[in-house]
Design a protein around this motif. Sequence first.
Motif, PDB file in Angstrom:
ATOM      1  N   THR A   6      44.766  63.464  33.862  1.00  0.00           N
ATOM      2  CA  THR A   6      45.292  62.985  35.137  1.00  0.00           C
ATOM      3  C   THR A   6      45.482  61.469  35.124  1.00  0.00           C
ATOM      4  N   ALA A   7      46.291  61.002  36.040  1.00  0.00           N
ATOM      5  CA  ALA A   7      46.537  59.562  36.144  1.00  0.00           C
ATOM      6  C   ALA A   7      45.244  58.809  36.434  1.00  0.00           C
ATOM      7  N   GLN A   8      44.384  59.409  37.237  1.00  0.00           N
ATOM      8  CA  GLN A   8      43.131  58.756  37.610  1.00  0.00           C
ATOM      9  C   GLN A   8      42.194  58.615  36.402  1.00  0.00           C
ATOM     10  N   ASP A   9      42.216  59.596  35.506  1.00  0.00           N
ATOM     11  CA  ASP A   9      41.431  59.499  34.276  1.00  0.00           C
ATOM     12  C   ASP A   9      42.013  58.451  33.336  1.00  0.00           C
ATOM     13  N   LEU A  10      43.320  58.478  33.177  1.00  0.00           N
ATOM     14  CA  LEU A  10      43.970  57.679  32.138  1.00  0.00           C
ATOM     15  C   LEU A  10      44.024  56.194  32.465  1.00  0.00           C
ATOM     16  N   ILE A  11      44.079  55.856  33.744  1.00  0.00           N
ATOM     17  CA  ILE A  11      44.092  54.423  34.065  1.00  0.00           C
ATOM     18  C   ILE A  11      42.727  53.818  33.766  1.00  0.00           C
ATOM     19  N   GLY A  12      41.683  54.611  33.891  1.00  0.00           N
ATOM     20  CA  GLY A  12      40.355  54.124  33.562  1.00  0.00           C
ATOM     21  C   GLY A  12      40.175  53.889  32.071  1.00  0.00           C
ATOM     22  N   MET A  13      40.916  54.629  31.257  1.00  0.00           N
ATOM     23  CA  MET A  13      40.856  54.465  29.804  1.00  0.00           C
ATOM     24  C   MET A  13      41.940  53.518  29.286  1.00  0.00           C
ATOM     25  N   ARG A  14      42.687  52.917  30.202  1.00  0.00           N
ATOM     26  CA  ARG A  14      43.749  51.956  29.889  1.00  0.00           C
ATOM     27  C   ARG A  14      44.891  52.556  29.062  1.00  0.00           C
ATOM     28  N   VAL A  15      45.061  53.876  29.171  1.00  0.00           N
ATOM     29  CA  VAL A  15      46.210  54.519  28.539  1.00  0.00           C
ATOM     30  C   VAL A  15      47.469  54.206  29.338  1.00  0.00           C
ATOM     31  N   ILE A  16      47.309  54.111  30.666  1.00  0.00           N
ATOM     32  CA  ILE A  16      48.416  53.732  31.533  1.00  0.00           C
ATOM     33  C   ILE A  16      48.032  52.466  32.299  1.00  0.00           C
ATOM     34  N   ASP A  17      49.023  51.867  32.944  1.00  0.00           N
ATOM     35  CA  ASP A  17      48.812  50.592  33.620  1.00  0.00           C
ATOM     36  C   ASP A  17      48.857  50.675  35.138  1.00  0.00           C
ATOM     37  N   LEU A  66      41.913  67.396  44.531  1.00  0.00           N
ATOM     38  CA  LEU A  66      42.575  68.250  43.547  1.00  0.00           C
ATOM     39  C   LEU A  66      41.833  68.221  42.217  1.00  0.00           C
ATOM     40  N   THR A  67      41.706  69.372  41.603  1.00  0.00           N
ATOM     41  CA  THR A  67      41.152  69.450  40.255  1.00  0.00           C
ATOM     42  C   THR A  67      42.255  69.104  39.256  1.00  0.00           C
ATOM     43  N   PRO A  68      41.889  68.770  37.998  1.00  0.00           N
ATOM     44  CA  PRO A  68      42.925  68.507  36.993  1.00  0.00           C
ATOM     45  C   PRO A  68      43.910  69.668  36.829  1.00  0.00           C
ATOM     46  N   TRP A  69      43.425  70.904  36.919  1.00  0.00           N
ATOM     47  CA  TRP A  69      44.335  72.043  36.778  1.00  0.00           C
ATOM     48  C   TRP A  69      45.279  72.134  37.971  1.00  0.00           C
ATOM     49  N   GLN A  70      44.794  71.855  39.162  1.00  0.00           N
ATOM     50  CA  GLN A  70      45.667  71.855  40.337  1.00  0.00           C
ATOM     51  C   GLN A  70      46.711  70.742  40.239  1.00  0.00           C
ATOM     52  N   LYS A  71      46.310  69.579  39.701  1.00  0.00           N
ATOM     53  CA  LYS A  71      47.280  68.509  39.484  1.00  0.00           C
ATOM     54  C   LYS A  71      48.332  68.931  38.462  1.00  0.00           C
ATOM     55  N   THR A  72      47.919  69.702  37.474  1.00  0.00           N
ATOM     56  CA  THR A  72      48.881  70.229  36.501  1.00  0.00           C
ATOM     57  C   THR A  72      49.903  71.111  37.190  1.00  0.00           C
ATOM     58  N   GLN A  73      49.449  71.940  38.112  1.00  0.00           N
ATOM     59  CA  GLN A  73      50.357  72.804  38.861  1.00  0.00           C
ATOM     60  C   GLN A  73      51.334  71.987  39.712  1.00  0.00           C
ATOM     61  N   VAL A  74      50.822  70.927  40.339  1.00  0.00           N
ATOM     62  CA  VAL A  74      51.693  70.067  41.151  1.00  0.00           C
ATOM     63  C   VAL A  74      52.718  69.362  40.265  1.00  0.00           C
ATOM     64  N   ALA A  75      52.270  68.876  39.098  1.00  0.00           N
ATOM     65  CA  ALA A  75      53.169  68.183  38.177  1.00  0.00           C
ATOM     66  C   ALA A  75      54.292  69.090  37.700  1.00  0.00           C
ATOM     67  N   ARG A  76      54.033  70.400  37.664  1.00  0.00           N
ATOM     68  CA  ARG A  76      55.024  71.371  37.190  1.00  0.00           C
ATOM     69  C   ARG A  76      55.795  72.031  38.316  1.00  0.00           C
ATOM     70  N   HIS A  77      55.568  71.623  39.548  1.00  0.00           N
ATOM     71  CA  HIS A  77      56.215  72.288  40.692  1.00  0.00           C
ATOM     72  C   HIS A  77      57.733  72.294  40.497  1.00  0.00           C
ATOM     73  N   PRO A  78      58.378  73.447  40.655  1.00  0.00           N
ATOM     74  CA  PRO A  78      59.830  73.535  40.405  1.00  0.00           C
ATOM     75  C   PRO A  78      60.687  72.660  41.311  1.00  0.00           C
ATOM     76  N   ASP A  79      60.156  72.295  42.486  1.00  0.00           N
ATOM     77  CA  ASP A  79      60.926  71.465  43.413  1.00  0.00           C
ATOM     78  C   ASP A  79      60.658  69.974  43.262  1.00  0.00           C
TER      79      ASP A  79
END
Length: 317
Positions: free
Chosen positions: A251-262, A55-68
């Motif tokens: 994305t989560a994969q980007d942010l864990i590498g930058m230690r923004v998330i755990d 998935l690209t970051p934009w596709q992940k954005t679409q999944v994150a916003r999925h109405p269901d």
Amino acid sequence: MLSFLDFEKPVADLQGKVHELKAVAGSGETVEVSQEIARLEQKAEQTLKELYAKLTPWQKTQVARHPDRPHAVDYITGLIEDFTPLSGDRSYAEDAAIIAGIGRFRGRSVAILGQEKGADTQSRLKRNFGMARPEGYRKAVRIMDMAERFSLPVVSLVDTAGAYPGIGAEERGQAEAIARSTDAGLGLSTASVALIIGEGGSGGAIAIATANHVAMLEHSIYSVISPEAGASILWRDSARAQDAATNMKITAQDLIGMRVIDEIVEEPLGGAHRAKEIVVDRAGTAIEAALARFDGMSAEEIRAQRRAKFLEIGRTL
């Protein structure tokens, strides 16, 4: 009926053929279709697996916003016993965009904060699509103050495109309310865990996500601004939201590498909306393990850990 995203069209076409064949089989036709149905179902699953593996970051954005996609109310219903909602900021009004209360989570009492977008037109309007006004953040501060008094850990479920940008919200001190909520989270003497379950947008998200442990669902996003708004600012063209999503590292994969998330909480194949009970249970397991790490720690140690965590973000040395 599950709704498919644009990039899922190959899967949607295969599933459509499966439904057609099942309708034929159920209408008394003598055509042997069971093997073909099984073949198409296997191909649809394999196609879905291949799509979600890259998935690209934009596709992940679409999944994150999925109405269901499961919302805060689904996690609260599935994980919290004896939930008692608490309403109002004791100053102006109740804000339904933020659900707050206390309850029992796997044997321990907790305070809960959740941003709720709503599941249909009526509830989305009531919840203002998860975009809180100042009174919502002041309610969050009120609940965190209560957690402080009664030594309750705080669990936050983050899912918002951002704080509400309306004139009325600004007139009532939106920026100040967000800042005070952020400060309240940073100063808690009890353990806190935040989970981004969909969108984590701007200060509206971080206002309840300044926690000891910040986790994200695998296909959620967490950003300083929405991709559309970022594209409008950077290129004066909101149509370049895909470029913004890629460059902003949301994305989560980007942010864990930058230690923004755990932590990243794995989602079922095809996203959380395809198996809500499974992802709610996985989220509960992650929250339980995170809270357990702070058992026995003093208030000073909990605050120190949280402070060190946020000061470490962005450091490269």
